[in-house]
Write an enzyme that holds these catalytic residues in place. Structure first.
Site, mmCIF file in Angstrom:
data_model
loop_
_atom_site.group_PDB
_atom_site.id
_atom_site.type_symbol
_atom_site.label_atom_id
_atom_site.label_comp_id
_atom_site.label_asym_id
_atom_site.label_seq_id
_atom_site.Cartn_x
_atom_site.Cartn_y
_atom_site.Cartn_z
ATOM 1 N N ASN A 75 0.822 -1.204 0.000
ATOM 2 C CA ASN A 75 0.000 0.000 0.000
ATOM 3 C C ASN A 75 0.863 1.264 0.000
ATOM 4 O O ASN A 75 0.464 2.301 -0.533
ATOM 5 C CB ASN A 75 -0.924 -0.004 1.217
ATOM 6 N N ASN A 175 -0.027 -1.559 -6.953
ATOM 7 C CA ASN A 175 -0.333 -2.524 -5.907
ATOM 8 C C ASN A 175 -1.818 -2.480 -5.558
ATOM 9 O O ASN A 175 -2.356 -1.391 -5.291
ATOM 10 C CB ASN A 175 0.475 -2.198 -4.643
ATOM 11 N N GLU A 176 -2.478 -3.627 -5.584
ATOM 12 C CA GLU A 176 -3.863 -3.780 -5.124
ATOM 13 C C GLU A 176 -4.741 -2.602 -5.536
ATOM 14 O O GLU A 176 -5.404 -1.977 -4.693
ATOM 15 C CB GLU A 176 -3.899 -3.975 -3.600
ATOM 16 N N TYR A 247 -4.141 -13.632 2.453
ATOM 17 C CA TYR A 247 -3.730 -13.832 3.847
ATOM 18 C C TYR A 247 -4.814 -14.665 4.517
ATOM 19 O O TYR A 247 -5.999 -14.425 4.295
ATOM 20 C CB TYR A 247 -3.606 -12.485 4.577
ATOM 21 N N GLU A 295 1.991 -11.606 -2.653
ATOM 22 C CA GLU A 295 1.770 -11.453 -1.206
ATOM 23 C C GLU A 295 1.004 -12.672 -0.725
ATOM 24 O O GLU A 295 -0.111 -12.921 -1.199
ATOM 25 C CB GLU A 295 0.956 -10.196 -0.881
ATOM 26 N N GLN A 352 5.512 -10.581 5.136
ATOM 27 C CA GLN A 352 6.695 -9.912 4.650
ATOM 28 C C GLN A 352 7.917 -10.577 5.281
ATOM 29 O O GLN A 352 7.802 -11.710 5.726
ATOM 30 C CB GLN A 352 6.593 -8.429 4.973
HETATM 31 O O1 AHR Z 1 1.468 -6.776 3.401
HETATM 32 C C1 AHR Z 1 0.659 -5.849 4.050
HETATM 33 C C2 AHR Z 1 -0.327 -5.183 3.103
HETATM 34 O O2 AHR Z 1 -1.246 -6.129 2.656
HETATM 35 C C3 AHR Z 1 0.242 -4.609 1.833
HETATM 36 O O3 AHR Z 1 0.734 -3.329 1.991
HETATM 37 C C4 AHR Z 1 -0.932 -4.611 0.920
HETATM 38 O O4 AHR Z 1 -0.550 -4.744 -0.430
HETATM 39 C C5 AHR Z 1 -1.797 -5.747 1.410
HETATM 40 O O5 AHR Z 1 -3.107 -5.359 1.583
#
Ligand code: AHR
Length: 504
Positions: A75, A175-176, A247, A295, A352
């Site tokens: 982000n 990104n996203e 996630y 990710e 990460q």
């Molecule tokens: O990895 C944390 C966040 O998760 C990243 O900044 C974003 O791309 C995702 O939503």
């Protein structure tokens, strides 16, 4: 009562799925929380090198053999002016960072990060800002990084002390961009057009680069699937990969259901492959698009508590999930899923690397240690290189709250011909039962068991801390053995196993 159940695996050198792209074991560092400041970089720390980067943290990253690190977001990148992070540090601006509502000092920027990563033998996967910026900033950053000399931005890099071009090969186009939380969120048509034009300009600067277009932020996004199709309609000819992010978590505290979530990841990959191939057919294209799962991880422990972080601090603790033993099993399941899609997933980034949802934790001024998830990631990165073989699995199954027919055994098999090594990654998801594994390995004459690594713990919620950093760690006391072309091993309940066979 603990029972013993049986699972079968047939492994044959002829059942080739794909070569593993080493970038499957990539990671990610964002300017977020204490990932950079207080994580990889902390001048004044007793372990800091002459550039202010922590040697203890670098040592742990080296153990993971990380081929590529995505940077600088996430982000963060959607509000980032890359020019703020180059040139003399003393004149770099302190800026409000809107993605995570902190203050960014810009002490670390493009050059420092690339130099640091390269010292660790890692490449950098660079993201450009398609939130608040666009074609111009992207092509200028590429000229700054990759053009040898004789132009404004390449000479600017040289004047900053970096004579040679950085040669960054892999670039993320934003990104996203589908997410309402993203600065400069776009519709699929808006993003698709912008990504396509940015790609065109970037390829004119350096035709040797590879480009990743943004897929959906996660599978449950309301625009999922249509987003992918529309973006690819615009970008198919211009890009090399489409991104996926996911996630998982266990907020409901239902371990059996949690561990079954790798099935969702499996389905996600299959669906995105189908969308890519649909657009390929629609365009009568000869090109096959691959996936960049840039990710993936477990993230849920801090989602609530992070809402209380005071804004506009410099590098506060954010997303500092303390991972449990069962989280390590989940990460193992996700790694197996990625490996079993190695024919189309060429890049994957554990998100990460340090402090923020990371396998490595640090204290400011203090220790650095391995979280539970460090181990499956390390095992896959070290031993999962070579050719993925299609495992033919027969396993007992269970039903959970959201899933039916969940196999107790998840497995991926990698044959490293060069090292004459065959590696079986095996996850036993059963909460009660040992799985007695039997593998037909008649195709691998003269192989013997080198070691059987096991990650197990009597407490699914066990964690590692600075005071007790080795509470959860693997041992090599697994009982795998080979006789008459049959490999047998007891996989303890809730365990991650790495069985390494070598030619005798
Ligand atoms: O990895 C944390 C966040 O998760 C990243 O900044 C974003 O791309 C995702 O939503």
């Amino acid at each position: 009562m603990a029972l013993e159940k049986k699972a079968k695996l047939t492994i044959d050198p002829e059942y080739v799925l794909a070569e593993v792209d080493p970038r499957l074991y990539s990671s990610f560092i964002e300017h977020l929380g204490r990932a950079v400041y207080g994580g990889i970089y902390e001048p004044g720390h007793p372990q800091a090198d002459e550039n202010g980067f922590r040697k203890d943290v670098a040592g742990l990253i080296r153990e993971l053999n990380v081929p590529m690190i995505r940077y600088p977001g996430g982000n963060f990148v959607s509000g980032y002016n890359w020019e703020d992070g180059v040139g003399p540090v003393s004149s770099r601006p302190r800026k409000l960072e809107l993605a995570w509502r902190t203050v960014e000092t810009n002490e670390v920027g493009t050059n420092e990060f690339i130099r640091w990563a390269r010292e660790l033998q890692s490449d950098v996967m660079m993201a450009v800002n398609l939130g608040t910026r666009g074609v111009d900033a992207a092509r200028n950053l590429l000229e700054y990084c990759n053009h040898p000399s004789g132009s404004y931005y390449s000479d600017l890099r040289r004047s900053h002390g970096y004579e040679k071009p950085h040669g960054i090969k892999t670039w993320c186009l934003g990104n996203e961009m589908d997410g309402p939380w993203q600065i400069g969120q776009k519709t699929a048509d808006e993003y698709g057009r912008l990504a396509s034009e940015t790609a065109k300009a970037m390829r004119l600067v350096d035709p040797s680069i590879e480009l990743v277009a943004c897929g959906s932020s996660f599978r449950a996004m309301p625009t999922y699937a249509q987003w992918e199709a529309t973006v690819l309609d615009h970008t198919y000819d211009q890009v090399d990969y489409l991104s996926l992010h996911t996630y998982y978590g266990n907020a409901e505290n239902d371990t059996a259901n949690y561990l079954a979530r790798s099935l969702d990841m499996d389905l996600f990959i299959k669906e995105v492959v189908a969308i890519c191939d649909y657009i390929k057919a629609k365009k009568r294209s000869k090109k096959t698009l691959n996936l960049s799962f840039d990710e993936w991880n477990v993230w849920f422990h801090t989602l609530e508590s992070d809402k209380n972080v005071t804004p506009w601090q410099n590098a506060p603790a954010q997303l500092e999930d303390v991972y449990t033993f069962e989280d390590a099993l989940m990460v193992g399941g996700m790694l197996i899923t990625l490996l079993n899609h190695a024919d189309r997933v060429k890049i994957a980034c554990l998100a990460q690397l340090v402090n923020a949802i990371a396998p490595i934790m640090t204290e400011n001024g203090g220790a650095a240690w391995k979280q539970t998830i460090f181990y499956p990631y390390m095992h896959a990165s070290l031993y999962g290189r070579g050719t993925v073989l299609r495992p033919v699995i027969s396993s007992p199954k269970y039903d959970s709250k959201e899933y039916t027919d969940v196999p107790m055994l998840d497995s991926a098999v990698v044959f490293n011909e060069k090292n004459e090594e065959l590696v079986v990654f095996a996850l036993n998801k059963s909460l009660e039962d040992t799985l007695q594994l039997e593998c037909d390995v008649r195709g691998f004459q003269n192989y013997r068991v080198e070691e059987h690594i096991v990650l197990e713990h009597e407490d699914a919620k066990a964690i590692n801390t600075a005071a007790n950093p080795s509470n959860v760690r693997p041992h090599t006391g697994g009982d795998a053995q080979i006789a008459d072309g049959r490999l047998t091993a007891a996989l303890p309940k809730l365990s991650w196993n790495v069985i390494r066979l070598r030619q005798a």
